[in-house]
Structures are given as C-alpha cells and as structure tokens.
Scaffold this motif. Sequence first.
Motif, PDB file in Angstrom:
ATOM      1  N   HIS A 222       0.814  -1.213   0.000  1.00 59.59           N
ATOM      2  CA  HIS A 222       0.000   0.000   0.000  1.00 59.59           C
ATOM      3  C   HIS A 222       0.846   1.261   0.000  1.00 59.59           C
ATOM      4  O   HIS A 222       0.371   2.337   0.345  1.00 59.59           O
ATOM      5  CB  HIS A 222      -1.006  -0.055   1.144  1.00 59.59           C
ATOM      6  N   VAL A 223       2.098   1.105  -0.409  1.00 60.95           N
ATOM      7  CA  VAL A 223       2.935   2.262  -0.703  1.00 60.95           C
ATOM      8  C   VAL A 223       2.468   2.828  -2.048  1.00 60.95           C
ATOM      9  O   VAL A 223       2.075   2.076  -2.943  1.00 60.95           O
ATOM     10  CB  VAL A 223       4.416   1.828  -0.784  1.00 60.95           C
ATOM     11  N   ALA A 224       2.495   4.156  -2.173  1.00 60.88           N
ATOM     12  CA  ALA A 224       2.153   4.784  -3.451  1.00 60.88           C
ATOM     13  C   ALA A 224       3.243   4.451  -4.463  1.00 60.88           C
ATOM     14  O   ALA A 224       4.394   4.820  -4.276  1.00 60.88           O
ATOM     15  CB  ALA A 224       2.038   6.296  -3.283  1.00 60.88           C
ATOM     16  N   ASN A 237      -7.382   3.399  -1.170  1.00 60.46           N
ATOM     17  CA  ASN A 237      -6.481   4.427  -1.690  1.00 60.46           C
ATOM     18  C   ASN A 237      -6.294   4.263  -3.199  1.00 60.46           C
ATOM     19  O   ASN A 237      -6.691   3.249  -3.774  1.00 60.46           O
ATOM     20  CB  ASN A 237      -5.112   4.319  -0.995  1.00 60.46           C
ATOM     21  N   LEU A 238      -5.684   5.247  -3.815  1.00 61.88           N
ATOM     22  CA  LEU A 238      -5.384   5.167  -5.249  1.00 61.88           C
ATOM     23  C   LEU A 238      -3.877   4.985  -5.457  1.00 61.88           C
ATOM     24  O   LEU A 238      -3.075   5.545  -4.721  1.00 61.88           O
ATOM     25  CB  LEU A 238      -5.822   6.455  -5.962  1.00 61.88           C
ATOM     26  N   GLY A 239      -3.523   4.200  -6.474  1.00 63.52           N
ATOM     27  CA  GLY A 239      -2.136   4.136  -6.905  1.00 63.52           C
ATOM     28  C   GLY A 239      -1.211   3.304  -6.028  1.00 63.52           C
ATOM     29  O   GLY A 239       0.013   3.415  -6.128  1.00 63.52           O
ATOM     30  N   CYS A 240      -1.768   2.447  -5.167  1.00 65.15           N
ATOM     31  CA  CYS A 240      -0.918   1.559  -4.356  1.00 65.15           C
ATOM     32  C   CYS A 240      -0.170   0.586  -5.262  1.00 65.15           C
ATOM     33  O   CYS A 240      -0.671   0.186  -6.317  1.00 65.15           O
ATOM     34  CB  CYS A 240      -1.760   0.747  -3.382  1.00 65.15           C
TER      35      CYS A 240
END
Lengths: 377, 377
Positions: A222-224, A237-240
């Motif tokens: 779940h890091v961007a 979230n978005l972009g994980c």
Amino acid sequence: MRDGTPRTRAELIQLTGLARSTVGTRVDALLAAGLLAPSGEAASTGGRPPARFAFNPRARVVLGADIGATHSLVALTDLNGTVIAERAEQLDITLGPRLVLDSLVRTGKALLKSAGRTRQDLAGVGIGLPGPVEHSTGKPAAPPIMPGWDGYDVPAHVSAGLGAPVLVDNDVNIMALGEHAAVYPHVEHLVFVKVATGIGAGIISSGRLHRGAKGAAGDLGHVAAPHGGDALCTCGNLGCLEAIASGPAIVKALRTQGIEASDSRGLVDLVRAGDVTAAHAVRQAGRDIGEVLATCVSMLNPEVIVVGGILAQSAESLLAGVREVVYGRSLPLATGELQIVAARTGDHAGVLGAATMVIQHVLSAEQIEVQLASMAG
Amino acid sequence: MRDGTPRTRAELIQLTGLARSTVGTRVDALLAAGLLAPSGEAASTGGRPPARFAFNPRARVVLGADIGATHSLVALTDLNGTVIAERAEQLDITLGPRLVLDSLVRTGKALLKSAGRTRQDLAGVGIGLPGPVEHSTGKPAAPPIMPGWDGYDVPAHVSAGLGAPVLVDNDVNIMALGEHAAVYPHVEHLVFVKVATGIGAGIISSGRLHRGAKGAAGDLGHVAAPHGGDALCTCGNLGCLEAIASGPAIVKALRTQGIEASDSRGLVDLVRAGDVTAAHAVRQAGRDIGEVLATCVSMLNPEVIVVGGILAQSAESLLAGVREVVYGRSLPLATGELQIVAARTGDHAGVLGAATMVIQHVLSAEQIEVQLASMAG
C-alpha cells in the motif's frame, strides 16, 4: 545448549560463570522438562565419569500454520523446526474465524495423533494470517480480505482447543522468518517480499524480525507506486503498488490486451509456457515493485532481498524487473554486495516461519525462566 | 549496575545467579577500574555491615565529536553522557582528513585539560561525519562533500593522537542515537530525519541503531522523489529527494522567484520573518519529504518520527508539510499513534549521540569482558 553439543555440569559452570547450585537447579529442571537429555559420558578423568547432557529437540513439538486466502498448510515440527508431519487443505478465509480456526484445531489434533504425540507434548502454536495482525495480542487489525476477523481473539480460540500458547503474525512476517531460519540464518539484514494476491514484506533487522510499533511494518503493497496513477486499490487508496503489480492486477491488465489468465497460477503458467505479452507484464510488475524496493534498499541497506509468493515462480521475469530497477537506482555502497534472489523454501516458508516464531518464543531465556519457576512452584 | 542503584555483593549474586567467586572477581576488577565505587553501607543485619557498590559515571570520560560541512562541536562527557565541557569551532571539512582530525585531536586534548582529566581517563572517542561511513572500519565510503576522505583511516589517525578507541559513523546516525538516548530512551522504533544541506535518516529498530549491511542505511536523500523530475543531484542521479527538498535546493528554487536567501540559515530566517513565499517553499519541501517518509512509515511502522537539522527550525512549515502527506497517505494501523515531532536536542543531538555510541560500546558486556581479561592478564 541449543547448538546440540553435549556438555557436563562442570563445563556449563565454566561456560556461564553461574553458581554450581544455579546450574544444578536448572539442569535438573530442564531434565525434568525433557528439554535436556543424558547424552553418553564424558571422557573419564578417573573415578565415575561425569554425565553429559544435550538439547533434546524431540522433547516437545510445535504446530505451525500458514493460513492463506483459500488454502492452509499445517505442520507439526520438533524444536529444531524439522517437520514431523503436515497437512494441506482447501480452506476459505472468508468463512470467518470460528469455522477456520475450528478446522485448524481439528487438523492440529489429527497431526499430533498421527505422530503419536499428545497435547501435553505441544509447546505452542504459531499461525500466519493473510492480513495485518497486532502481534502482541494476536488479533487481526482491519484485514481487508478477511471479513469477520477484525479484532477476533485468535490466540484464545486456538488455545482453548489445543491447550498451548498461541502466537499469530501476518503471513509475510512468518515467511520471512521461515526463509531466514532455513536458508540465511547468518544474514543480519534481509527483506522478504511476497508477490501474490497481495504484496507485502517481512524485514529482518540485526537478525530479528522488525515488526514495528503496532506490528504493521512491511506494508509494501500500500505504498504509493511511482507509476500507480489512479489505479483503485482494495484498501480504498489510489495508486498503491498492489493495485498495479499484484497477481490480480496483472491478470486484469492482460485481459484488456485480450489475454485471459484465470488467476495468479494461470498467469505463472502463461509466462512459463512462453507467452511474451504475459512475460512483459510480469517484468513490468517487477520494475514497479523494484521502484519501491529501491527506497527500501536506500533506507535499510539489506544484504539479501528474497522474492517469494506465487509470482516469483514465473521464470525469471519478475526477478529480472526487480533487479533492473533496484541495481540501476540505488547507490553503490548499498547495492555493491546486495543479492536479489528467489525464495527457496517455496510453499513451506510460512509453516517453517510459524514454527520458528513459536520455537524462538518458548526457548527464549525469559520463557525458560517462567517454565522453571512454574515447575519449582 | 548502570541504573545507578547501589548493591551489595550478596545482592549481585542473587540477581545474576553467578557464582560467588565470579561476582567477587568482577566486582574487584570493576572497583580497580573505577567503574564501580563504594557507596555507603547496607542496612546492618548484625555483624559488620556489607559494603554497597554503585556505578561510577565519573570513572572515565568520553569525547563526542560532531563534524559538519563547515563547523564542528566537540564535547567531553561522563559515562552517563552528561556534558562536562564542550567547544564549537568553524572547520571546513574540505580541508581534508589530516588537518580536520589534527584539529579534533587538539580540541580533545584541550577539553581534557580544561576538565582536569588525563588521556588515561579517556574511555573512547565517538565521531560523526557528514557523509557515508563504513561503521565497522570507521572509514568514509565515497562521501560526496568530503574530498580526500574516501577510505581514510579515521580511527587510526585519532587513536594515535588521543590513545583511545575511536568509533565513527555518519552524522545522521549519531543524531538519531543522541535524540533517542536523551528524549526517547523507551521508544523501540524511531526514525530521525535530518534536513539541512543534505537529507538523511537514522533508524532505531527495537531500541538499536539499524545500520544495515554496509552501514549505508537511512540514505533518504538519494531516494527518487515522486516529484523529483529531472533535478540534478550531487550524487549524479536525477530526481533525488535531496535535489528538490534540501536547504540549497529550496534556496535555488526561491532565487528563480526573485527571493534571495544566503543559505539554509538565511532561508530559516526568511520563514521566521513571515515571508510567505519562503514558507510555502519549505512546506512543499516538507510534503516532498513526507512522500518518501510515507513509504518508510509503511515499511517500518515507527512510533516516532523526529525531524531535525537546521530546516526543522523554520517555524512549523517543514513539519506541517511532512505531517500533511504522511498522515494522509499511510494506513490507519501505522499512523494511529505515530508522532511526527521536531528534534529537541537541537545542536547537541550529534555530540550526545557520538558520546552515546562510545558509552554503549565501552560498557557492553563483551567490552567489559575484554577489559577485565586484559587487567587479569
């Protein structure tokens, strides 16, 4: 004593500097507990030869369980982590904690019985779950793919059924422990990355698992991701990283190119069969993972990065992508001797790690003291 | 004994389980070394009252040196890390290792003399340098802003001048050690971030400094920043965090907007004086740093992030930017109890940490054994 070398009481007094009476009490208690056993005799120096004792790994047994999204593997091991018996099962985590853990307790009892051991022999149970776990309490903490498990008291449930202490951690931490114990016992700093339905990491720092303040360390998925864009992730979230480089994310991306893979296993089969588009997609996922891992390499300076999980079986595609970016991006001091390798314990990393977690706990100095005190009292 | 509580020989035997003869030998040796000192008498139980001994932090002294790009601070401390005397100097690191370290040796001798202590009292010297250091050898490893220092044997040079063991690490690691020891001694997981001419981090994992395989851990400044673009970094790479969010990078960006700050100090003064453009630029740097720190939070799950270095003095602008992104990006389990705070040891983090590094070393169990053995031999 855990190195397996047989020693006499006199040798232990000399080695430890402990008082004769202290060594005597402890050896007697450990003999009574079966953790030490007589082991032949020392070379005679005249008179009655002194007795030697050695660590007895078969004194007690341990259950290690690796519970995944749709399957579980449970193993009975000795105190060295050597597997005595094991059982794999199809088991859907979404059935909820009661059904899943009841099944685990039944399997544990069956394994004990098959090995001719009793519940009294069981030193502890280690469990890996496919989601965040607060290790200190053993309770899952808002796990995304485990409906009904949030805050459930896993140790209480399993301990009631099996009558032994229960330790719980997330699946990636136990895989890191298993791979480290089995393959890299002398490596101080290691990062284990699992790439499957989810993406996560287990961090070994100075030889010990780094769990972090709330047991949430290693949450790589779940890091961007630098190229995550606005891909929607299961976490909201978005972009994980997980939203673009996990098995399901790659399968979905390939579908838009007209290539149909059933799931992560099907994807790996496609790559192995030589499908160039699938291989490219997996390699790109490796690059995306590598971009986040490059930050981890700069921050943690590990000796070894192990890539495991089902996608690591896709020939060299995933690993090649990871290597390409990590070696290209990080500074020479951090990458000069860095190895980036595929996991070697395969399907067994989890159960080995679950067993290792329990063995480290029950054989820790504090736990031995507690056990001796309770026997003395 | 380091908790400062006075104890008798009998109490030590009971506490440690060590043999009477072992305790006797060690207490005698520690008394001879001055590390223990008699401390009043125990409550009498009839007969001659048994003697009590306490850890004596003034037995030996330690030198801690924080050598920056253009200045240095050297402090003489006792074995508790309490500063006895200190001296700040303008010192240009580009003068090369011989001149800089000769100056350090002179300052060390002057501080010893001013405190009425001799070189025999000196237990060790800790040095922080503004660049990568291989901690195990004490040699700088390709440090970008330290011409002439690459591979130089710093411990040999300083040890020859001061006659004591010398430990070297990079400035950020020692600042992390200093802030941790002085302000957060019971926090298990902490990340210290320095934002100044460069950007770097020191990581405390399970209460210990995480140095990584080659001592290169915490290299936050050369991580690829999400908005790093093609900004050229001193390391030769493009888009490093340091190239967009360090003091010089912000000063350069402000210049294109017609705002002139002499250096990081001038920039901080501008922000404090209420310059809105400068405050915005520093806050944006905080966000850029926050984006990389969010990855660190997901990976390491620290309890505390401390932001230090001169830019942390720019009112709340930098911290606000860091908080905005880290709390917004990371998952609840990792950020629920995470504190993001400004450093409290200020200019002294480095020297305190350098002294702490040496104290931990000379009072470690192995080192005590070595010292006692050499005295016995």
